[in-house]
Design a protein around this motif. Structure first.
Motif, mmCIF file in Angstrom:
data_model
loop_
_atom_site.group_PDB
_atom_site.id
_atom_site.type_symbol
_atom_site.label_atom_id
_atom_site.label_comp_id
_atom_site.label_asym_id
_atom_site.label_seq_id
_atom_site.Cartn_x
_atom_site.Cartn_y
_atom_site.Cartn_z
ATOM 1 N N PRO A 88 -12.195 23.649 -4.134
ATOM 2 C CA PRO A 88 -11.326 24.611 -3.444
ATOM 3 C C PRO A 88 -11.051 25.865 -4.287
ATOM 4 C CG PRO A 88 -10.011 22.797 -4.301
ATOM 5 C CD PRO A 88 -11.456 22.446 -4.560
ATOM 6 N N GLN B 251 -10.908 33.426 5.602
ATOM 7 C CA GLN B 251 -11.477 32.327 4.830
ATOM 8 C C GLN B 251 -12.395 32.833 3.717
ATOM 9 O OE1 GLN B 251 -12.094 33.036 7.961
ATOM 10 N NE2 GLN B 251 -14.289 32.954 8.424
ATOM 11 N N THR C 161 -20.144 26.893 -7.197
ATOM 12 C CA THR C 161 -19.727 26.069 -6.060
ATOM 13 C C THR C 161 -19.170 26.955 -4.953
ATOM 14 O OG1 THR C 161 -17.437 25.752 -6.826
ATOM 15 C CG2 THR C 161 -19.088 24.200 -7.635
ATOM 16 N N THR C 162 -19.210 26.435 -3.757
ATOM 17 C CA THR C 162 -18.573 27.101 -2.606
ATOM 18 C C THR C 162 -17.608 26.109 -1.955
ATOM 19 O OG1 THR C 162 -20.537 26.516 -1.294
ATOM 20 C CG2 THR C 162 -20.415 28.766 -2.164
ATOM 21 N N HIS C 163 -18.163 25.155 -1.206
ATOM 22 C CA HIS C 163 -17.320 24.175 -0.516
ATOM 23 C C HIS C 163 -17.072 22.925 -1.366
ATOM 24 C CE1 HIS C 163 -17.876 26.717 2.934
ATOM 25 N NE2 HIS C 163 -19.185 26.534 2.908
ATOM 26 N N GLU C 164 -17.773 22.802 -2.496
ATOM 27 C CA GLU C 164 -17.615 21.611 -3.325
ATOM 28 C C GLU C 164 -16.279 21.576 -4.065
ATOM 29 O OE1 GLU C 164 -21.958 22.989 -3.391
ATOM 30 O OE2 GLU C 164 -19.967 23.874 -3.621
ATOM 31 N N GLN D 130 -7.936 28.813 -4.038
ATOM 32 C CA GLN D 130 -7.007 28.293 -3.029
ATOM 33 C C GLN D 130 -5.778 27.610 -3.625
ATOM 34 O OE1 GLN D 130 -9.032 25.977 0.136
ATOM 35 N NE2 GLN D 130 -10.947 26.772 -0.708
#
Length: 628
Positions: A594, A139, A589-592, A597
């Motif tokens: 994708p 991940q 950003t990280t999780h804000e 991906q």
């Protein structure tokens, strides 16, 4: 305190800039608290007046730090490119979609795309950094946050092209669910590929040819202790995940945090097979990458693969675990506040130690470059200013409180040029952001190509004329940290940045008005150069609204515009060849969002039939034909 204060003199002596000029042009003065924290991280005591005095007696200036190119130092440029021009395609390897891959682009896809690009007239195929990440923590997928820059990401191995794959037949069929969808499920892909690669290694151990096993042994001997330690780290990482400690060494029990500890040596002795497996993975990856580069050249490319070197490594990966004295602990690197990032940028990466480089006579740096260039016709160096100075952020401070620290620039440049010449590899320096005065002139003197992005090339409110671009450079319309061309036209990036909370104190309506103005400016430049499609004249004059989606003829015209620059190289983004609207990565950003991906919507097998691909590559061939 004045510039003559002992603390300030000490900072200057070891290469710390107490003052620097920010992007907006104002001078920033670093606080004494920050100076002391950075000095302590450099093992230069500065807590008291007595410590400062003692450190001044011991400290030596960073050698070879002057901003100039040593005589005779130059990176490789092929004769045909001295006064020639070419073009290529830039892709994100993981994003490639094909009928045979395992839900993530791989080295076989890279070779196939190189052949497709070569047939379209391209001379190079650019790709994201291919550095080793964390197989036990798939991940952690940012290619710019590597565990090691010397080794490769084993998730890019093409399973069906590994020696012995045919014999395993259906046992190597990928789960269909990991191949569907627009986003990569790294955890599921990682689990599936790790299991398959384990089966292939067992098969190789039992039935591999003597010639291939000799090749593996030769590769291990050539890579030496660095490969052994990386493979050992990977094996330990998997074991520590099983024990519940996580994949990275900062969370491991103390006895495993030192690569030379008794516990680590005991683990290596009792897990020889696991360590050998991870070493074998690197041999497979290296072999497949070499094959992709060879296929690119065989297909007619004059440069071949154009690889990417990240600016640093993860603080908790194999490189920092194996070589503590080559990095500075308690420091992250980033960038100071600017127009786009009011709080500055903290990249979280560990910096190389200037004194550690000197102590090792730059050998680890040379070996890292050698690994990066061995299968490349060109190399992009991310944030190339790092060989001169880097923005350090001390533990407990934010990116707004960083400081520039200087490196032995001339020695690093000389090493880079030597390796470039040895491998006959072109070097492109990504010189975006805050560029020190005179830096680009030194790059030019050293035959390093500059990096010019259309959306950044402006004079006040106007886009730069294409003829104003330098000959010694690579030009492109956009990059992985920006919107795609279609996304820019729609203003999709504004929506994404707003939703992610990245924008500071903004008015959304005003931003869309600004985008409309910027769009008219660019259409105006096309009109000035005789490239504006007839249907866009009314849009230029604000007589009608622009189409909601980027018109194909405008996309082609913009690529013709960038192709007409004097730059030796022009890169076309794979996302723009397929009409993608979502950007690869949103900085900050990280999780804000994708990041890293997204998969391309168009499989490699269908690429040449896509109208955009056909129209843009035809235009590039027309603007930049190969000389006979």
């Amino acid at each position: 305190m004045t510039a003559g204060h002992p603390l300030h003199r000490l900072a200057a002596r070891v290469g710390i800039d107490r003052d620097f000029v920010a992007k907006a042009g104002d001078t920033v003065t670093v606080s004494d608290t920050v100076l002391r924290a950075v000095l302590e991280a450099m093992d230069v005591p500065a807590g008291t007046d007595a410590e400062i005095a003692a450190s001044l007696d011991r400290a030596r200036p960073t050698p070879d730090a002057a901003l100039s190119a040593p005589p005779g130092v130059a990176c490789y440029v092929p004769d045909w490119l001295e006064d020639g021009r070419c073009w290529g395609i830039a892709c994100q390897l993981y994003s490639l979609r094909s009928e045979r891959n395992w839900g993530i682009g791989d080295f076989e896809d890279l070779g196939r795309l190189a052949e497709v690009a070569a047939a379209a007239g391209a001379d190079f195929l650019g790709v994201n950094p291919l550095h080793a990440l964390f197989l036990a923590a798939p991940q952690r997928c940012s290619p710019f946050f590597p565990s090691s820059r010397r080794f490769l990401n084993s998730l890019y191995i093409a399973v069906d092209k590994v020696p012995g794959a045919n014999a395993l037949g259906e046992r190597l069929e990928p789960p269909e669910k990991i191949r569907a969808g627009h986003l990569i499920d790294y955890v599921k892909v990682g689990e599936a590929k790790r299991k398959a690669l384990g089966l292939l290694y067992s098969s190789f151990e039992d039935g591999g040819s003597a010639a291939e096993k000799a090749e593996v042994a030769e590769f291990a001997a050539e890579q030496g202790r660095a490969l052994f330690l990386h493979a050992l780290f990977e094996a330990l990482s998997e074991e520590m995940v099983e024990r519940g400690h996580g994949a990275t060494w900062h969370n491991w029990p103390d006895e495993f945090r030192d690569s030379d500890s008794d516990a680590v040596r005991a683990f290596a002795a009792s897990n020889v097979g696991d360590v050998a497996f991870h070493s074998w993975l690197q041999w497979v990856a290296d072999r497949q990458l070499a094959a992709a580069h060879a296929r690119a050249l065989a297909a007619g490319m004059r440069i071949g693969l154009y690889l990417d070197l990240a600016v640093g490594v993860a603080p908790d990966g194999s490189e920092t675990w194996a070589s503590r004295d080559l990095v500075v602990s308690g420091i992250r690197i980033g960038a100071p506040p600017d127009y786009f990032n009011a709080a500055g940028q903290d990249w979280g990466l560990a910096p190389l130690s200037p004194s550690g480089l000197v102590a090792h006579d730059f050998d680890p740096y040379r070996l890292m470059l050698d690994s990066a260039l061995r299968h490349a016709g060109a190399l992009r160096i991310d944030h190339v200013m790092s060989i001169y100075r880097l923005y350090w952020i001390a533990e407990g401070f934010t990116a707004a409180d960083g400081v520039y620290v200087h490196y032995p620039f001339q020695a690093m440049l000389r090493t880079l040029a030597d390796v470039s010449m040895h491998h006959r590899t072109i070097v492109i320096g990504e010189d975006l952001g805050i560029v020190p005065p005179g830096f680009r002139e030194v790059l030019r003197a050293a035959e390093m190509q500059s990096y010019r992005v259309l959306f950044f090339e402006k004079a006040d409110d106007m886009f730069q004329q294409p003829e104003a671009y330098p000959c010694e450079g690579l030009a492109c319309i956009t990059i992985h940290d920006l919107h795609t061309l279609a996304g820019w036209w729609q203003g999709r990036d504004v929506v994404v940045l707003d939703a992610a909370g990245v924008l500071q104190d903004h008015d959304l309506g005003q931003l869309f008005e600004q985008r409309a103005h910027e769009r008219r400016r660019l259409l105006g430049l096309l009109w000035e150069k005789g490239l504006l499609p007839e249907g866009m004249v009314s849009v230029l004059h604000d007589q009608i609204d622009p189409p909601a989606d980027l018109p194909l003829d405008v996309a082609v015209a913009l690529h013709r515009l960038i192709a007409r620059t004097p730059c030796r190289l022009v890169a076309v983004a794979a996302e723009d060849l397929t009409g993608a609207t979502e950007q690869v990565n949103v900085p900050g950003t990280t999780h804000e969002h994708p990041n890293w991906q997204r998969r391309l919507d168009v499989p490699i097998e269908q690429l040449t039939a896509h109208p955009l691909f056909d129209a843009i590559t035809n235009a590039m061939r027309d603007e930049r034909p190969k000389s006979p």
